[in-house]
Design an enzyme around this catalytic site. Structure first.
Site, PDB file in Angstrom:
ATOM      1  N   HIS A 189       4.487  26.509 -11.499  1.00 28.67           N
ATOM      2  CA  HIS A 189       5.723  25.826 -11.093  1.00 28.67           C
ATOM      3  C   HIS A 189       6.413  25.278 -12.348  1.00 28.67           C
ATOM      4  CE1 HIS A 189       8.454  22.897  -9.378  1.00 28.67           C
ATOM      5  NE2 HIS A 189       8.363  23.589  -8.271  1.00 28.67           N
ATOM      6  N   GLU A 247       7.764  22.573 -12.982  1.00 28.14           N
ATOM      7  CA  GLU A 247       7.380  21.205 -13.366  1.00 28.14           C
ATOM      8  C   GLU A 247       6.077  21.216 -14.161  1.00 28.14           C
ATOM      9  OE1 GLU A 247       7.654  19.592  -9.421  1.00 28.14           O
ATOM     10  OE2 GLU A 247       9.822  19.812  -9.495  1.00 28.14           O
ATOM     11  N   GLU A 303      12.460  30.489  -8.875  1.00 27.73           N
ATOM     12  CA  GLU A 303      13.061  29.167  -8.720  1.00 27.73           C
ATOM     13  C   GLU A 303      13.898  28.833  -9.951  1.00 27.73           C
ATOM     14  OE1 GLU A 303      10.610  26.556  -5.896  1.00 27.73           O
ATOM     15  OE2 GLU A 303       9.541  26.546  -7.787  1.00 27.73           O
ATOM     16  N   ASN A 343       6.152  22.924  -0.729  1.00 26.98           N
ATOM     17  CA  ASN A 343       5.554  22.380  -1.948  1.00 26.98           C
ATOM     18  C   ASN A 343       5.761  20.873  -1.900  1.00 26.98           C
ATOM     19  OD1 ASN A 343       4.718  21.685  -4.479  1.00 26.98           O
ATOM     20  ND2 ASN A 343       6.424  22.664  -5.563  1.00 26.98           N
ATOM     21  N   TRP A 344       4.719  20.183  -1.453  1.00 20.13           N
ATOM     22  CA  TRP A 344       4.847  18.726  -1.276  1.00 20.13           C
ATOM     23  C   TRP A 344       4.937  17.996  -2.612  1.00 20.13           C
ATOM     24  CZ3 TRP A 344       0.534  17.303   2.858  1.00 20.13           C
ATOM     25  CH2 TRP A 344       0.850  17.906   4.078  1.00 20.13           C
ATOM     26  N   LYS A 345       4.559  18.672  -3.694  1.00 19.79           N
ATOM     27  CA  LYS A 345       4.487  18.033  -5.022  1.00 19.79           C
ATOM     28  C   LYS A 345       3.565  16.810  -4.940  1.00 19.79           C
ATOM     29  CE  LYS A 345       8.885  20.102  -5.993  1.00 19.79           C
ATOM     30  NZ  LYS A 345      10.117  20.125  -6.761  1.00 19.79           N
ATOM     31  N   SER A 396      16.326  23.701  -3.822  1.00 16.85           N
ATOM     32  CA  SER A 396      17.258  23.065  -2.886  1.00 16.85           C
ATOM     33  C   SER A 396      17.522  23.895  -1.636  1.00 16.85           C
ATOM     34  CB  SER A 396      18.568  22.707  -3.597  1.00 16.85           C
ATOM     35  OG  SER A 396      18.314  21.816  -4.663  1.00 16.85           O
ATOM     36  N   GLY A 439      10.672  22.476  -1.582  1.00 17.00           N
ATOM     37  CA  GLY A 439      10.185  21.187  -2.061  1.00 17.00           C
ATOM     38  C   GLY A 439      10.568  20.071  -1.105  1.00 17.00           C
ATOM     39  N   GLY A 440      11.655  19.378  -1.423  1.00 16.84           N
ATOM     40  CA  GLY A 440      12.087  18.196  -0.667  1.00 16.84           C
ATOM     41  C   GLY A 440      12.081  18.389   0.843  1.00 16.84           C
ATOM     42  N   GLY A 500      15.451  20.477  -6.796  1.00 15.37           N
ATOM     43  CA  GLY A 500      15.616  19.047  -6.546  1.00 15.37           C
ATOM     44  C   GLY A 500      16.985  18.520  -6.928  1.00 15.37           C
TER      45      GLY A 500
HETATM   46  P1  PGA Z   1      13.337  21.614  -3.924  1.00 16.08           P
HETATM   47  O1  PGA Z   1      12.039  22.067  -4.747  1.00 16.08           O
HETATM   48  O2  PGA Z   1      13.318  22.425  -2.657  1.00 16.08           O
HETATM   49  O3  PGA Z   1      13.152  20.145  -3.689  1.00 16.08           O
HETATM   50  O4  PGA Z   1      14.502  21.937  -4.778  1.00 16.08           O
HETATM   51  C1  PGA Z   1      11.630  23.398  -4.780  1.00 16.08           C
HETATM   52  C2  PGA Z   1      10.391  23.514  -5.620  1.00 16.08           C
HETATM   53  O5  PGA Z   1      10.293  22.833  -6.646  1.00 16.08           O
HETATM   54  O6  PGA Z   1       9.479  24.283  -5.288  1.00 16.08           O
END
Ligand code: PGA
Length: 251
Positions: free
Chosen positions: A96, A98, A168, A9-11, A214, A235-236, A174
């Site tokens: 998601h 966010e 999640e 998930n590049w966001k 994470s 994500g990251g 994050g």
């Molecule tokens: P993260 O993000 O791996 O940076 O914690 C996961 C996500 O939001 O899908």
């Protein structure tokens, strides 16, 4: 056996050029024999280019990170499920945390997005998960089950069979703080039982449930070892091809 999936998930990261470069690097470094299905969840701007240059090669798939809850019309700035599908990609990440937090997406809206995604032959990766205060009150199982009930339980068995779930915990996204492998496994097992109560054990047993929050090369193997953990939403660490592929290869 259940399908294993590791989705990046590049966001809102990577402009067009940087995104193409990262996806190419993943394609070059992937062997094509990975145990998990690789999915790259990218901003809309990358979808068509990556559909042409990446999708299907070495089995890699690409996902949008959202689609509209409306089919078409005067909704400036929105992108419909049908438009996403027309780019040539096959997946869409929905709900998601966010998006729930910053764009006020509700379980009901997400139910409509799921319907449109499925009608347009997109595989939805439906995200769920609890905030820290809910876990501290020990209401996390009920909270996440309700997300599934309100967004998924209207689906036909046929549509549910195409759906992927990503658990999640919001406090792990994050933050560098992962759920322990036991916490992930416990929640995934609870969710699978909840799905079995409604859709039946056989269908629940085929539904991939991914963990997100994470997840990185150093902890992926332990997290993925859970019997009900079928991969990850990353994500990251998905912004670096080597880290992402190390996670993919953690089964
Ligand atoms: P993260 O993000 O791996 O940076 O914690 C996961 C996500 O939001 O899908």
């Amino acid at each position: 056996m259940r399908k294993k999936i590791v989705a990046g998930n590049w966001k809102m990261n990577n402009n067009l050029e940087a995104g193409i470069k990262l996806a190419q690097e993943v394609l070059e470094k992937a062997t094509g024999n990975e145990e998990a299905q690789i999915v790259l969840g990218t901003p809309f701007i990358h979808l068509n280019k990556l559909a042409e240059s990446i999708v299907g090669k070495k089995g890699i798939e690409v996902a949008a990170q959202n689609c509209s809850d409306k089919a078409s019309g005067a909704y400036t700035g929105e992108t419909s499920a049908e438009m996403v599908k027309s780019t040539g990609v096959n997946y869409v990440i929905l709900g998601h945390s966010e998006r729930r937090e910053y764009f006020n997406e509700t379980n009901q809206e997400l139910a409509a997005k799921l319907d449109l995604a499925l009608t347009n032959n997109l595989v939805p990766i439906f995200c769920c998960g609890e905030p820290l205060e809910i876990r501290e009150k020990e209401e996390h199982y009920a909270y996440v089950k309700q997300q599934l009930t309100e967004s998924l339980f209207h689906l036909s068995a046929n549509d549910f069979a195409k759906t992927v779930i990503a658990y999640e915990p919001i406090w792990a996204i994050g933050t560098g703080k992962t759920a322990t492998s036991a916490q992930a496994q416990e929640m995934h097992a609870e969710l699978r039982n909840h799905l079995a109560d409604h859709f039946g054990q056989e269908l629940a047993d085929t539904c991939p449930i991914l963990y997100g929050g994470s997840c990185k090369p150093s902890n992926a193997q332990e997290i993925f070892a859970g019997a009900d953990v079928d991969g990850g939403l990353i994500g990251g660490a998905s912004l670096n091809a080597d880290d992402f592929l190390a996670i993919v290869n953690s089964f």
